[in-house]
Motif scaffolding. Structure first.
Motif, mmCIF file in Angstrom:
data_model
loop_
_atom_site.group_PDB
_atom_site.id
_atom_site.type_symbol
_atom_site.label_atom_id
_atom_site.label_comp_id
_atom_site.label_asym_id
_atom_site.label_seq_id
_atom_site.Cartn_x
_atom_site.Cartn_y
_atom_site.Cartn_z
ATOM 1 N N ASN A 56 9.084 19.486 16.089
ATOM 2 C CA ASN A 56 7.295 19.303 15.266
ATOM 3 C C ASN A 56 7.102 17.855 14.758
ATOM 4 N N GLU A 58 4.211 16.365 14.885
ATOM 5 C CA GLU A 58 3.012 16.795 13.505
ATOM 6 C C GLU A 58 3.776 16.931 11.997
ATOM 7 N N ALA A 59 4.326 17.760 11.366
ATOM 8 C CA ALA A 59 5.011 18.010 10.592
ATOM 9 C C ALA A 59 5.960 16.647 10.258
ATOM 10 N N LYS A 62 3.422 13.549 8.668
ATOM 11 C CA LYS A 62 2.963 14.421 7.613
ATOM 12 C C LYS A 62 4.082 14.081 6.798
ATOM 13 N N SER A 252 -0.609 0.333 -12.851
ATOM 14 C CA SER A 252 0.252 -0.191 -11.803
ATOM 15 C C SER A 252 0.448 0.696 -10.128
ATOM 16 N N ARG A 256 -3.393 -2.407 -1.403
ATOM 17 C CA ARG A 256 -3.975 -0.959 -0.352
ATOM 18 C C ARG A 256 -3.400 0.383 -0.214
ATOM 19 N N GLY A 258 -1.447 2.060 -2.299
ATOM 20 C CA GLY A 258 -1.582 2.369 -3.934
ATOM 21 C C GLY A 258 -2.882 2.841 -4.475
ATOM 22 N N ILE A 259 -3.207 1.692 -5.448
ATOM 23 C CA ILE A 259 -5.058 2.626 -5.450
ATOM 24 C C ILE A 259 -5.964 0.773 -4.912
ATOM 25 N N PRO A 260 -7.170 1.506 -4.795
ATOM 26 C CA PRO A 260 -6.962 -0.228 -4.255
ATOM 27 C C PRO A 260 -8.192 -0.757 -4.796
ATOM 28 N N VAL A 262 -10.227 -2.051 -5.143
ATOM 29 C CA VAL A 262 -11.527 -2.384 -5.947
ATOM 30 C C VAL A 262 -11.631 -1.144 -6.730
ATOM 31 N N GLU A 263 -10.951 0.587 -6.646
ATOM 32 C CA GLU A 263 -11.480 1.741 -7.057
ATOM 33 C C GLU A 263 -10.122 1.318 -8.588
ATOM 34 N N ILE B 33 2.499 5.057 -16.305
ATOM 35 C CA ILE B 33 2.135 3.715 -16.435
ATOM 36 C C ILE B 33 0.827 3.935 -15.197
ATOM 37 N N ASN B 164 1.125 24.045 10.302
ATOM 38 C CA ASN B 164 0.819 22.993 8.934
ATOM 39 C C ASN B 164 0.498 23.091 7.980
ATOM 40 N N ASP B 421 -9.572 7.211 -1.618
ATOM 41 C CA ASP B 421 -10.332 6.993 -2.804
ATOM 42 C C ASP B 421 -11.269 5.973 -3.097
ATOM 43 N N LYS B 424 -15.186 5.765 -8.253
ATOM 44 C CA LYS B 424 -15.248 5.506 -9.054
ATOM 45 C C LYS B 424 -15.764 4.531 -8.796
ATOM 46 N N VAL B 425 -16.061 2.784 -7.867
ATOM 47 C CA VAL B 425 -16.235 2.360 -7.871
ATOM 48 C C VAL B 425 -17.996 1.868 -6.595
#
Lengths: 287, 477
Positions: A56, A58-59, A62, A252, A256, A258-260, A262-263, B33, B164, B421, B424-425
Motif C-alpha cells: 500500500n 499511499e499508506a 502517509k 525551537s 520551513r 517545522g514552523i515557518p 514568518v509564522e 519548547i 487510508n 501553517d 497567525k502571520v
C-alpha cells in the motif's frame, strides 16, 4: 590496475573450476558513466519510498509524510542501499557546513545590522571554548550602547550559534513578522543587531548592557540530520547573568519543515506580549 | 493542560430519532519548547439516549413539537443543560430530510442544543458521518485499506468510501427498511414509497397499498433491493433501475474495494438474525437484511464488524463532526462563533499564479457568490504557497484585501482559511494592513473545498485553537 583485478578474478574463477564468466567483461569495475544528476539532497525524503512493490504505497507515503525519520529506505542484505547511504553522508556534510561556516558579512551588511562579537576570535575558538561565547569585551559592549538605545521595551538580536545556515534562512523573515506583531500591540522594539560567535547565555550579558524589559535572541540550533536550517528563539524577562535557566522561554524548530519563520515570528510577538503583561518569563509564564 | 468539551449529536432519521453526548478531550501535545500543537486526543460517548420513533404529523411532516419535547426529555435524563454543550451537530437524515418542515425542525432544535451546534442535512455529509460513527474511516486508516460503509436506514442507504482514513467517494440510494410497511402480520401493505413502486414495476409486479404480499414476493422485492446495492458496488452489471434509486450521484467504481461494513437499523438484521419473524417491525427491514446476507456483497467482500450500527449516524454527529484548527491562528476578539459560512476555495490554477495576480483571481470568484445583505459573508480558502518570506506574506495579504473588497465594505469580519501553517502571520498582516479597523478571522491547517460550509466556534485552550465543523454538501474529489 583494473586489468589486474579482472585477471585476478578470472584466475580465481578458473581455479574454482568454472569457465570464465562472460559477464565479467561487460561489467566495468569502476564506473564514471553515472555522474550524479543533481544535488543529492534536493530530493524530498518524505516523498521518496524505496521499498519495491509496497502493498500500500499511499499508506506508506502517509507515514513518511508524518516524520523526518528515514523509514522505507529498503536495504541490500543487511546494508543500506547506495542512495540512502550517500544521502546520509550528504546530510551530515550539510550539518557540518552549517556549524563550521560563518554567517557572511554581506548578510549582516545587507540587512543593515551592527555587527558585534563575543570574546571568541574565530570559529575554532567558538566551538572549543563555550565560555568565551558567552562574554563580550568592553569594546563590543560600548559599541552596543552607542548603537542601540538602552532600556528598550523589547530588544531583539540575531546570533549565529551553531548553525549559520539557520540564521541566513530564517532570521530575517522571523524578525520582520515579530516586529510587525509587536508594532500591532503598540510595543516599541529596540534596534536589532548581530552578535557573532554567540552562545545562548550571551543574551544575559547583552541584557545587562542594554537593560531592555524583554530580550529576544534568534539563534542557530545545533544541526541534525533532518535539517541544518533550524533556528531557535530564546526570550527572557529582565535577564541578567546568573539567572536560573528556567527563566528562559524557548521556541525551537523554526524552519520551513517545522514552523515557518514568518509564522514563528507572529507567534513570538504574542509570547513577548504575555511576558510584558505578566512581567515574567520561562516556567513562570502562564500560557 | 487538558481541556474537555461536551459535544451533542442529534439524529432525526426517517424511522428513529436519537441523541448522544460525547466528551472530546483536547491537549497540547507539543513539547514545552515548541509552538503549541493542540489535538483532540480522545472522544468518548458519555450518554446514549433511547431510540425513539420519529414523531410525524403526517407522511409529509415531522412533528416538531413532539421532537422538541423528546430531546428536552433526553437532556433532562442525561442531566445536561443546553448551555453546557460546546459543539455538536443536529442532523436530519434520509427521507426525513425531504419532509416539508425539515428546515423548521432543524432551526427549533439547533437553538435548543447549545450555541455552537450546527444544523445540517444532505446525503453526502450523512454518509460520511455514518461511516465515521460506524468506525469504517478508522478501520481504513488502521488497515491502510479501502472500506465502504453502507448505512442502511429506514428510508435511504448512505454510502461512504474511505481509503487510508480519507473519504474518496459517496452515494445515496432510496433503499431502506421502511420503504414498504405492513399493517398486519399477513403482509398487508400500509405504505409503499414511490421509488419502490417504480422498482417493483420494473419487476413486473404491481404493488399497492392495502395489497397483501406473500413471503415469496417480499423476498423477491428485497432481493432486488440488495441487487441494486450489488450494482452500485460494481458486483453485477448496472441496470437502468440503479439510476432511479440513486438520490443524487453514483459511486465512481474506479477503485478496488477491500472491505465492506454495514451500519444503520438494517445492519442489525444482516447475518446472525433468525428468520421467520418477518413482521416484528412491521416493515421490510428484516427481509432486506436477510436478502443482503444472501447477496454477493457478503459473499465477495470481507465484512468488517461496525462499532456502531443503528447509532452510527448519531455517534458520528456527536463525536466526529468537530475538528480543530491549527494552534497558531489569528482571531479578533468577540467575533465567534460564526455559522454556515460558504467557502470560496481558490483552484490549483489560481494558486499557481504569481502572487500579484491573486487579487484579481479572488475578485472574479467572489463575484460568483452574489453576496447580498450586510450580513452575508464568505470564507476565502486556499492551500497557500510553499515557504513564504515576509515580503511574500505582505504581498499576499494586500492581494487578499484587493480581492475581498466586497466583504470588507460590510460590517462582517474577513475570514481566511489556509491549509498551510500560516494563519497567525497572515491574520496579523491583514489586520495591520487594514489599519486594525477590521475584524479578521484567519485559521489554518484545515482542509475545505469549494461548496463546503464552515462553522467556527469560540476559541478554546486559551484562545489557541477554534473548533471547526466543515459541512460537505457536495463531494467531488
Amino acid at each position: 590496475m583494473e586489468a589486474n583485478i579482472k585477471q585476478l578474478i578470472a584466475d580465481v574463477l578458473r581455479e574454482m573450476g568454472q569457465t570464465e564468466n562472460p559477464s565479467l567483461k561487460t561489467v566495468p569495475l569502476s564506473s564514471t558513466a553515472e555522474e550524479p544528476q543533481a544535488d543529492l539532497t534536493s530530493e524530498n525524503l518524505r516523498k521518496q519510498l524505496l521499498v519495491p512493490d509496497p502493498s500500500n504505497r499511499e499508506a506508506y507515503l502517509k507515514f513518511k509524510g508524518a516524520t523526518a525519520s528515514r523509514i522505507g529506505i529498503w536495504r541490500t542484505g543487511p546494508r543500506y542501499l547506495t542512495k540512502p547511504s550517500l544521502r546520509f553522508r550528504a546530510d551530515h556534510a550539510i550539518a557540518q557546513d552549517a556549524v563550521f561556516n560563518d554567517v557572511p558579512e554581506e548578510f549582516v551588511k545587507e540587512w543593515g545590522l551592527l555587527e558585534v562579537k563575543t570574546k571568541c576570535s574565530d570559529k575554532d575558538q567558538f566551538l572549543t571554548r563555550p565560555d568565551l561565547g558567552r562574554q563580550l569585551d568592553d569594546e563590543n559592549a560600548e559599541a552596543l550602547r552607542e548603537y542601540c538605545s538602552e532600556q528598550a521595551k523589547v530588544q531583539v538580536y540575531i546570533s549565529d550559534g551553531l548553525s549559520s545556515t539557520a540564521v541566513e534562512k530564517n532570521a530575517k523573515d522571523t524578525f520582520l513578522a515579530l516586529a510587525q506583531g509587536l508594532e500591532g500591540y503598540g510595543i516599541k522594539v529596540g534596534k536589532p543587531f548581530f552578535l557573532r560567535y554567540g552562545r545562548v547565555p550571551a543574551m544575559d550579558v547583552v541584557s545587562q548592557i542594554l537593560r531592555p524589559e524583554v530580550t529576544v535572541v534568534l539563534i542557530g540550533e545545533r544541526p541534525g540530520l533532518a535539517t541544518a536550517e533550524s533556528m531557535s528563539c530564546y526570550m527572557a524577562y529582565n535577564a541578567s547573568v546568573g539567572m536560573p535557566e528556567a527563566n528562559r522561554t524557548v521556541i525551537s524548530n523554526i524552519h520551513r519543515g517545522g514552523i515557518p519563520g514568518v509564522e514563528a515570528g507572529a507567534h513570538i510577538a504574542d509570547v513577548v506580549k504575555k511576558m510584558l503583561d505578566q512581567k515574567t518569563s520561562g516556567l513562570d509564564l502562564k500560557k | 493542560m487538558k481541556e474537555q468539551i461536551l459535544s451533542v449529536g442529534i439524529d432525526i432519521g426517517t424511522t428513529t430519532s436519537q441523541l448522544v453526548f460525547s466528551q472530546l478531550t483536547l491537549e497540547n501535545t507539543a513539547s514545552l519548547i515548541s509552538v503549541p500543537r493542540i489535538e483532540i486526543i480522545a472522544k468518548e460517548v458519555v450518554f446514549r439516549s433511547a431510540i425513539h420513533f420519529t414523531p410525524l404529523k403526517s407522511q409529509q411532516e415531522i412533528d416538531e413539537n413532539k421532537i422538541r419535547q423528546l430531546i428536552e426529555q433526553e437532556y433532562h435524563s442525561a442531566g445536561i443543560r443546553p448551555e453546557q454543550v460546546q459543539t455538536g451537530a443536529v442532523i436530519i437524515t434520509g427521507e426525513a430530510a425531504r419532509k416539508q418542515n425539515a428546515e423548521t425542525v432543524l432551526r427549533a432544535l439547533s437553538g435548543l442544543a447549545g450555541e455552537f451546534v450546527v444544523a445540517t442535512a444532505g446525503p453526502t455529509l450523512e454518509g460520511i458521518i455514518a461511516g465515521k460513527g460506524a468506525g469504517a474511516c478508522q478501520e481504513s486508516k488502521h488497515r491502510g485499506a479501502t472500506v465502504v460503509n453502507l448505512d442502511i436506514g429506514g428510508g435511504t442507504t448512505n454510502i461512504a468510501v474511505f481509503r487510508n482514513g480519507e473519504v474518496i467517494d459517496t452515494a445515496c440510494l432510496d433503499i431502506g427498511g421502511r420503504l414498504i410497511r405492513f399493517q398486519n402480520e399477513r403482509g398487508t401493505i400500509s405504505y409503499i414509497a414511490d421509488k419502490m413502486r417504480s422498482l417493483t414495476r420494473s419487476m413486473d409486479l404491481s404493488v399497492a397499498e392495502n395489497q397483501t404480499l406473500s413471503t415469496g414476493t417480499i423476498e423477491a422485492i428485497t432481493m432486488r433491493m440488495a441487487g441494486i446495492l450489488e450494482e452500485v458496488l460494481g458486483l453485477v452489471p448496472v441496470t437502468p433501475q440503479l439510476a432511479t434509486m440513486l438520490t443524487d450521484h453514483d459511486l465512481r467504481r474506479d477503485y478496488p474495494i477491500d472491505y465492506v461494513s454495514f451500519s444503520g437499523g438494517v445492519a442489525d438484521c444482516i447475518q446472525g438474525s433468525s428468520s421467520g419473524d418477518y413482521f416484528r417491525y412491521g416493515d421490510i427491514g428484516i427481509a432486506l437484511g436477510q436478502a443482503i446476507t444472501r447477496s454477493k456483497i457478503t459473499q465477495q467482500f470481507e465484512i468488517l464488524p461496525s462499532v456502531e450500527t443503528i447509532r452510527a449516524t448519531v455517534v458520528g454527529a456527536g463525536s466526529h463532526t468537530t475538528g480543530i484548527s491549527g494552534s497558531t491562528i489569528s482571531v479578533s476578539p468577540g467575533v465567534l462563533p460564526m455559522q454556515n459560512i460558504p467557502v470560496l476555495k481558490l483552484s490549483p490554477e489560481d494558486e499557481a499564479l504569481p502572487l500579484r495576480l491573486w487579487g484579481e483571481a479572488i475578485l472574479r470568484k467572489v463575484q460568483w457568490f452574489n453576496l447580498q445583505g450586510e450580513k452575508q459573508n464568505l470564507a476565502l480558502a486556499f492551500k497557500g504557497p510553499d515557504s513564504l518570506g515576509f515580503s511574500d506574506v505582505t504581498e499576499l495579504a494586500s492581494e487578499v484585501i484587493k480581492g475581498m473588497q466586497g466583504i470588507l465594505c460590510k460590517t462582517c469580519p474577513l475570514i481566511v482559511i489556509i491549509e498551510k501553517d500560516l494563519a497567525k502571520v497572515m491574520g496579523q498582516t491583514l489586520r495591520s494592513q487594514l489599519g486594525f479597523k477590521k475584524d479578521v478571522i484567519c485559521i489554518d491547517t484545515i482542509k475545505v473545498e469549494n461548496g463546503d460550509y464552515i462553522d467556527i466556534g469560540r476559541e478554546l485552550v486559551d484562545g489557541n485553537v477554534v473548533p471547526v465543523i466543515v459541512k460537505t454538501l457536495v463531494f467531488n474529489s
